[in-house]
Design an enzyme around this catalytic site. Structure first.
Site, PDB file in Angstrom:
ATOM      1  N   ASP A 520       9.060 -13.268  20.907  1.00  0.00           N
ATOM      2  CA  ASP A 520       8.916 -12.392  19.739  1.00  0.00           C
ATOM      3  C   ASP A 520       8.620 -10.984  20.232  1.00  0.00           C
ATOM      4  O   ASP A 520       8.123 -10.793  21.342  1.00  0.00           O
ATOM      5  CB  ASP A 520       7.789 -12.882  18.825  1.00  0.00           C
ATOM      6  N   GLU A 558      14.803  -3.504  20.672  1.00  0.00           N
ATOM      7  CA  GLU A 558      14.493  -4.875  20.245  1.00  0.00           C
ATOM      8  C   GLU A 558      14.826  -5.898  21.323  1.00  0.00           C
ATOM      9  O   GLU A 558      14.076  -6.795  21.590  1.00  0.00           O
ATOM     10  CB  GLU A 558      15.277  -5.184  18.966  1.00  0.00           C
ATOM     11  N   ASP A 590      12.370 -15.168  17.805  1.00  0.00           N
ATOM     12  CA  ASP A 590      11.899 -14.626  16.526  1.00  0.00           C
ATOM     13  C   ASP A 590      12.143 -13.110  16.497  1.00  0.00           C
ATOM     14  O   ASP A 590      12.347 -12.486  17.527  1.00  0.00           O
ATOM     15  CB  ASP A 590      10.396 -14.926  16.386  1.00  0.00           C
ATOM     16  N   HIS A 724       4.179 -14.179  19.282  1.00  0.00           N
ATOM     17  CA  HIS A 724       3.814 -13.106  18.356  1.00  0.00           C
ATOM     18  C   HIS A 724       2.387 -12.631  18.633  1.00  0.00           C
ATOM     19  O   HIS A 724       2.115 -11.430  18.709  1.00  0.00           O
ATOM     20  CB  HIS A 724       3.941 -13.602  16.910  1.00  0.00           C
TER      21      HIS A 724
END
Length: 749
Positions: A520, A558, A590, A724
């Site tokens: 993530d 990203e 993710d 995350h």
């Protein structure tokens, strides 16, 4: 099997003739979309009454005489504007671009129903819900999209709410000015406003505040596209008919995030007086009463949500002008929600230290059932530090006494902590840590007086990088209520055990020699720093131990470049643990939008494959890459008697609302107390595993049980949530890669 409904309506008829697509240019350039439309529609006798225009692209059911047509329009201020209408495409009825056209038409219908566009969604400002005691206004609205699904083109509609604060940025600045000393005012404004999203009601657009220019004011001038100079006061008066009253206010800067062609547009300058604050601050989110009052209007249960969605379709069917527009284009929609069947996978058994626990599947939580049961792998607290300030001595003592009560049943052996009193200053905490930590220290607990980010960040940064040791920060006030202290300390004890490398529970994982990876990203947009990619990989068969590492990237990027390094280290660690390499690798990725999928397939997957080749020429494991998406508009409702309710945890959907070009499915894994449960979307973008879809779905659901910070099922597989948490801690507090000595522990929980 279970009977389900979803917030989708079939497109029952569509035009069977060609569409003509035109590009529209304005000279001089016109910013406001409303103005662009009004100027173009002065030529209705040329383009006809049936047209669809989104501000730059015009769709017509007929072909104009010339490929390029030039016309002139006049603004209210008497300025002449040249409009160039250029034919760019002729679309047969089967063209995928027709979907874009259907979306433009549907957005026009929403405008005809007097809904206002803000961002991508449409809201009803004439039906606001006021929450006066919190100075908030909620605009009800809808999100809509038309796409090709498995069996037909469908319209997806969901309820959306825009939360506006009844104050402008200028009001906010004035109230802040009275709260802080003058020399701190600019810093306080920067801290509070940068990163916030504001709404400008003159064009109903939202912007993110990226900077405040204190040297400029509304009387300053700027150069327009045609080269002429104009002041902000005059510009807003001419373009939007807005009168600016305070001529000495600073201006806000918002950077454009999208390119127009090959050009990156310059920043947008906004006037605080014309900008309304939207959304909720962290302080508001932490206000229990405010969130409770807000939830009444925004968290709609299934039956009520269905009624709200149905209301929009009713409006469309009952409004004559909307119906005429649909007939002109040959479009019509079903008036009933889509119905189909899903299935519910069997619930998991929880294994904890030789015992097997069942739990109530409707609640997806086993904290009651496993209370007081020993852990799979408890880590001893032989040598640990408890750091506190004088005023927090009682909280530190409460923590210690309650830990002595809860640890025996968990199987954790515990000695008394080394208790150290410090001054309530960041330097004092850091000095004590430097002096007191030894190679034998298991963990450090710091009791903090308040949520001071700078203090927390400094402690975490030191203990994650310079002096790698597990740490736990506890807020003193969380231990102040005697009736909840024991349950809070139990959670702290479980968290401490994980941070030291302990294991809590497991579920049955039938696949052997499989390494599960979760990835993530966290973007630190506020301070414009780098992006952090969290990478977490399982180390053992039971998925109870994890390798964690992060890659630090350039701003706003990203796709992860440091993946290879993370993957190589994870495979080395796996080999140390298992004396062999995994024969299957399943990656859950993710934090990727639909628009980035092709980049992921063409860029990130080859990196994985390259990395696996570099391990050894005979090493060829089966690889599966699954994109996990939490932000979805799909809502599923289960039919129960005459009413609708949330589908039970374990509901799997892979028909009807899935896409024909993808290998995708939805799982409802968690339970919610109020509102509608949101399913999670999984899209398998690369797969050489030869596993049946059912097995991938079952494994995914099993992994949603393995997140040790919550004794229940969560929305995403545990490695995604771990990744995350890791990326968030590093992005928010540590800002550089943590020491690899911590990589086999969940130190970031």
């Amino acid at each position: 099997m279970i009977q389900l409904m979803a917030n989708y309506f079939r497109l029952t008829s569509r035009p069977q003739w060609a569409l003509y697509q035109y590009h529209i240019d304005y000279s001089p350039e016109m910013e406001a979309r409303r103005l662009r439309s009004a100027l173009l529609f002065q030529h209705e006798e040329l383009i006809g009454k049936t047209h669809a225009f989104d501000g730059s692209i015009l769709f017509l059911p007929k072909r104009l005489n010339n490929k390029v047509t030039e016309v002139f329009s006049r603004t209210r201020n008497g300025e002449d504007v040249k409009i160039t209408i250029r034919l760019t495409n002729e679309l047969p009825p089967s063209s995928p671009t027709c979907l874009q056209f259907y979306n433009i038409i549907f957005r026009r219908l929403l405008k005809m129903l007097n809904l206002q566009q803000i961002g991508r969604n449409y809201y009803n400002p004439s039906d606001p819900v006021s929450i006066p005691n919190h100075r908030l206004v909620v605009w009800p609205g809808f999100m809509s999209s038309i796409l090709q699904y498995e069996e037909s083109i469908m319209l997806c509609v969901d309820v959306s709410h825009k939360i506006l604060r009844s104050e402008t940025v200028l009001d906010f600045m004035y109230s802040l000015y009275h709260q802080v000393e003058e020399q701190r005012f600019k810093d306080a404004c920067t801290k509070e406003l940068i990163g916030l999203v504001v709404l400008t009601k003159y064009n109903n657009r939202t912007y993110r505040v990226d900077d405040i220019d204190w040297d400029a004011n509304p009387q300053c001038t700027f150069r327009k596209a045609d080269g002429s100079e104009i002041s902000f006061v005059d510009y807003y008066k001419r373009q939007y008919n807005q009168e600016i009253k305070d001529l000495n206010q600073p201006v806000l800067i918002s950077q454009f995030r999208k390119r127009r062609g090959n050009v990156m547009p310059g920043p947008v300058v906004l006037i605080p007086e014309l900008c309304f604050l939207t959304g909720l601050t962290e302080k508001m989110r932490n206000d229990f009463n405010m969130m409770k009052d807000l939830a009444v209007h925004t968290r709609l249960p299934p039956e009520q949500r269905k009624q709200e969605i149905g209301r929009l379709i009713d409006y469309i069917h009952k409004d004559d002008s909307v119906q005429k527009e649909l007939r002109d284009w040959g479009l019509s929609f079903d008036s009933n929600l889509l119905s189909f069947k899903g299935r519910v996978v069997q619930r998991e058994k929880i294994f904890q230290s030789g015992k097997v626990f069942d739990y109530n599947p409707m609640f997806a939580d086993w904290s009651k059932e496993t209370r007081g049961a020993a852990l799979i792998s408890p880590k001893p607290l032989d040598n640990w530090l408890l750091v506190y300030t004088r005023r927090n001595y009682d909280a530190a003592n409460t923590l210690l006494q309650n830990l002595f009560k809860v640890t025996p049943s968990l199987g954790i052996r515990m000695n008394k902590a080394t208790m150290i009193e410090v001054d309530d200053r960041t330097e004092a905490y850091l000095r004590v840590l430097q002096q007191s930590i030894t190679p034998d220290t298991n963990i450090v607990i710091c009791v903090l007086s308040s949520v001071r980010k700078d203090k927390y960040d400094a402690i975490k940064k030191y203990l994650c990088t310079d002096c790698p040791i597990p740490s736990q920060c506890v807020l003193a006030r969380s231990l102040s209520k005697p009736q909840t202290a024991l349950s809070i300390v139990t959670k702290i004890a479980l968290q401490m055990n994980c941070k030291m490398g302990g294991e809590l529970w497991s579920v049955e994982i039938p696949l052997k020699q499989v390494m599960i990876v979760g990835i993530d990203c966290f973007h630190d947009t506020v301070s414009g720093k780098q992006s952090i990619a969290g990478f977490v990989a399982s180390l053992n068969q039971t998925m109870t131990r994890w390798f964690s590492r992060c890659a630090v990237q350039g701003r706003g990027q990203e796709l992860v470049d440091g993946l290879k390094t993370c993957m190589q280290t994870a495979l080395r660690d796996w080999f140390k643990w298992n004396k062999c390499l995994p024969s299957r690798i399943i990656v859950y990725r993710d934090g990727v939008g639909d628009g980035q999928l092709s980049t992921l397939v063409n860029y990130e997957v080859p990196q994985f494959l390259d990395c696996l080749k570099s391990v050894g020429k005979d090493y060829n494991p089966k690889l599966t890459v699954i994109v996990v998406k939490k932000r979805v508009s799909t809502r599923l409702f289960a039919k129960s008697g005459g009413a609708l309710q949330n589908p039970p945890p374990g509901t799997v959907v892979d028909v009807g609302v899935t896409r024909p070009e993808w290998y995708d499915f939805f799982i409802v894994s968690q339970a919610v107390r109020n509102g509608c449960v949101a399913p999670t979307h999984y899209n398998v973008i690369y797969d050489t595993s030869r596993l049946k879809p059912d097995h991938i779905q079952r494994l995914t659901y099993k992994l949603c049980h393995m997140y040790y910070n919550w004794s229940g099922v969560i929305r995403v597989p545990a490695p995604c949530q771990y990744a995350h948490k890791l990326a968030f801690l590093v992005g928010q507090s540590v800002h550089r890669e943590p020491n690899l000595q911590l990589s086999d522990k969940l130190y970031y929980l």
